[in-house]
Scaffold this motif. Structure first.
Motif, short mmCIF file in Angstrom:
data_model
loop_
_atom_site.label_atom_id
_atom_site.label_comp_id
_atom_site.label_asym_id
_atom_site.label_seq_id
_atom_site.Cartn_x
_atom_site.Cartn_y
_atom_site.Cartn_z
N VAL A 1 -101.07 -29.89 19.27
CA VAL A 1 -100.63 -28.53 19.58
C VAL A 1 -99.28 -28.23 18.95
CG1 VAL A 1 -99.95 -26.95 21.43
CG2 VAL A 1 -101.99 -28.36 21.69
N ILE A 2 -98.33 -29.18 18.97
CA ILE A 2 -97.03 -28.88 18.37
C ILE A 2 -97.14 -28.81 16.84
CG2 ILE A 2 -95.75 -29.85 20.31
CD1 ILE A 2 -95.04 -32.24 18.56
N GLN A 3 -98.09 -29.55 16.27
CA GLN A 3 -98.31 -29.41 14.83
C GLN A 3 -98.84 -28.03 14.51
OE1 GLN A 3 -101.44 -31.80 12.84
NE2 GLN A 3 -99.83 -32.45 11.42
N PHE B 1 -94.39 -26.87 21.59
CA PHE B 1 -94.94 -25.91 20.63
C PHE B 1 -93.86 -24.92 20.19
CE2 PHE B 1 -96.73 -21.78 19.65
CZ PHE B 1 -97.82 -22.07 18.83
N ALA B 2 -93.13 -24.35 21.15
CA ALA B 2 -92.12 -23.34 20.83
C ALA B 2 -90.98 -23.92 20.00
CB ALA B 2 -91.57 -22.73 22.12
N VAL B 3 -90.54 -25.11 20.36
CA VAL B 3 -89.44 -25.74 19.60
C VAL B 3 -89.90 -26.08 18.19
CG1 VAL B 3 -87.93 -27.75 19.47
CG2 VAL B 3 -88.30 -26.62 21.67
N ALA B 4 -91.12 -26.60 18.05
CA ALA B 4 -91.65 -26.92 16.72
C ALA B 4 -91.76 -25.66 15.86
CB ALA B 4 -93.01 -27.60 16.84
N PHE B 5 -92.24 -24.57 16.45
CA PHE B 5 -92.39 -23.30 15.74
C PHE B 5 -91.04 -22.80 15.23
CE2 PHE B 5 -92.36 -18.66 15.69
CZ PHE B 5 -93.47 -18.36 14.92
N LEU B 6 -90.06 -22.73 16.10
CA LEU B 6 -88.75 -22.18 15.73
C LEU B 6 -88.02 -23.08 14.74
CD1 LEU B 6 -87.58 -20.94 19.25
CD2 LEU B 6 -88.40 -19.54 17.34
N THR B 7 -88.10 -24.38 14.96
CA THR B 7 -87.43 -25.32 14.05
C THR B 7 -88.06 -25.28 12.66
OG1 THR B 7 -87.00 -26.77 15.94
CG2 THR B 7 -86.66 -27.70 13.75
N ALA C 1 -90.31 -33.43 25.59
CA ALA C 1 -91.19 -32.49 24.90
C ALA C 1 -90.41 -31.70 23.86
CB ALA C 1 -91.83 -31.54 25.91
N ALA C 2 -89.21 -31.24 24.24
CA ALA C 2 -88.38 -30.48 23.30
C ALA C 2 -87.93 -31.36 22.14
CB ALA C 2 -87.17 -29.91 24.03
N LEU C 3 -87.61 -32.62 22.44
CA LEU C 3 -87.17 -33.55 21.40
C LEU C 3 -88.27 -33.79 20.38
CD1 LEU C 3 -85.08 -35.58 20.28
CD2 LEU C 3 -86.06 -37.29 21.83
N LEU C 4 -89.48 -34.02 20.86
CA LEU C 4 -90.60 -34.26 19.94
C LEU C 4 -90.98 -33.00 19.18
CD1 LEU C 4 -92.83 -36.56 22.19
CD2 LEU C 4 -91.39 -37.24 20.25
N GLY C 5 -90.87 -31.84 19.83
CA GLY C 5 -91.11 -30.58 19.12
C GLY C 5 -90.08 -30.37 18.02
N LEU C 6 -88.83 -30.70 18.32
CA LEU C 6 -87.77 -30.60 17.32
C LEU C 6 -88.05 -31.54 16.14
CD1 LEU C 6 -84.90 -29.55 16.53
CD2 LEU C 6 -83.99 -31.53 17.77
N LEU C 7 -88.48 -32.74 16.46
CA LEU C 7 -88.80 -33.72 15.41
C LEU C 7 -89.94 -33.23 14.53
CD1 LEU C 7 -87.88 -36.56 14.52
CD2 LEU C 7 -89.67 -37.50 15.98
N GLU C 8 -90.96 -32.65 15.13
CA GLU C 8 -92.11 -32.12 14.37
C GLU C 8 -91.66 -30.98 13.45
OE1 GLU C 8 -95.66 -30.70 12.81
OE2 GLU C 8 -95.19 -32.66 13.66
N GLY C 9 -90.97 -30.00 14.01
CA GLY C 9 -90.54 -28.85 13.20
C GLY C 9 -89.57 -29.22 12.10
#
Length: 266
Positions: free
Chosen positions: A47-49, A221-227, A7-15
């Motif tokens: 959601v991560i978007q 979501f959080a990782v995408a937001f911060l990244t 989840a964190a990896l995909l959030g990082l990729l999105e952000g």
């Protein structure tokens, strides 16, 4: 999804990829394919978007609020908002007409995504060298006619792998917009475009949405937001100094590796 690390990896990729011209959607779909990830109703991806969208809103809220407040008395502020609205409209009409085809056909084509990453990379490398000398240096002063053309360019990104920011930036560069200003206009245009797209996806998929893996979704979501905040704050300065060539090579590398993986049966 029950893997916090994934989840964190995909959030990082999105952000990391949402606001640079490398196609965040293409990266997420390829990652999902090779990692065997499937989200019912695309809940996780949507959601991560949204996390990336909120990151951009937080960074540009003051600027956009100021424009809105001045628009009644300041023609320049009104024109700036109109340029964004006009650029947004083509995506509304074409997106509504083609939504089901895009989601059910194009989004299931990893090979198409890989090819479009490579083609888009080559185009970025070429345009970065041959774009005409800039005549527009402020993202908020783009003529309405040129804003509309950029809006039509944005519609090309409905094909996964093309990149929304890549299509708008290339269009703006060919219209004589300076590199940094082209990126900033793309950022601002992404707010109504991505906001509408996320809202429409949530509505269309409302019966399929699955929030059972709340912890994983929250992490992504959080990782995408911060990244996304870090990327948006730093990328304009990078583009001003180095242009877009690095993103072209990035796309070509990822697309080539994806093709090799697909041909190998991964």
């Amino acid at each position: 999804m029950d893997n916090i690390f994934l989840a964190a990896l995909l959030g990082l990729l999105e952000g990391l990829t949402e606001f640079i011209p490398v196609s965040s959607t293409g990266h997420l779909l390829l990652a999902g394919h090779f990692l065997g990830f499937d989200s019912p109703g695309n809940t996780f991806e949507v959601v991560i978007q949204l996390g990336a969208v909120l990151a951009l809103i937080s960074l540009y809220a003051v600027k956009l609020t100021g424009l809105a407040l001045r628009a009644r008395t300041d023609p320049a502020a009104l024109r700036a908002l109109m340029s964004l609205l006009i650029a947004f409209l083509p995506a509304v009409f074409i997106g509504l007409l083609a939504h089901d085809f895009i989601k059910t056909v194009l989004f299931e084509s990893p090979m198409l995504i890989a090819v479009m990453l490579i083609v888009g990379g080559v185009i970025l490398l070429v345009i970065d060298r041959i774009a005409p000398p800039p005549v527009h240096f402020d993202a908020m002063e783009l003529p309405l006619r040129k804003a509309l053309i950029v809006g039509f360019c944005q519609c090309l990104a409905m094909v996964p792998g093309v990149s929304r920011s890549g299509a708008t930036i290339v269009g703006a560069l060919m219209l004589g917009v300076e590199k940094r200003a082209a990126a900033e206009f793309s950022f601002l245009l992404s707010l109504p475009t991505m906001g509408a797209a996320v809202a429409y996806d949530l509505f269309k998929s409302r019966d399929l949405l699955d929030f059972s893996a709340v912890a994983d979704i929250a992490v992504g979501f959080a990782v995408a937001f911060l990244t996304a905040i870090i990327v948006v704050r730093s990328v304009l300065g990078f583009i001003g100094k180095h242009g877009y060539a690095v993103f072209g090579w990035w796309r070509i590398t990822v697309g080539t590796l994806a093709l090799i993986g697909l041909w190998a049966g991964a």
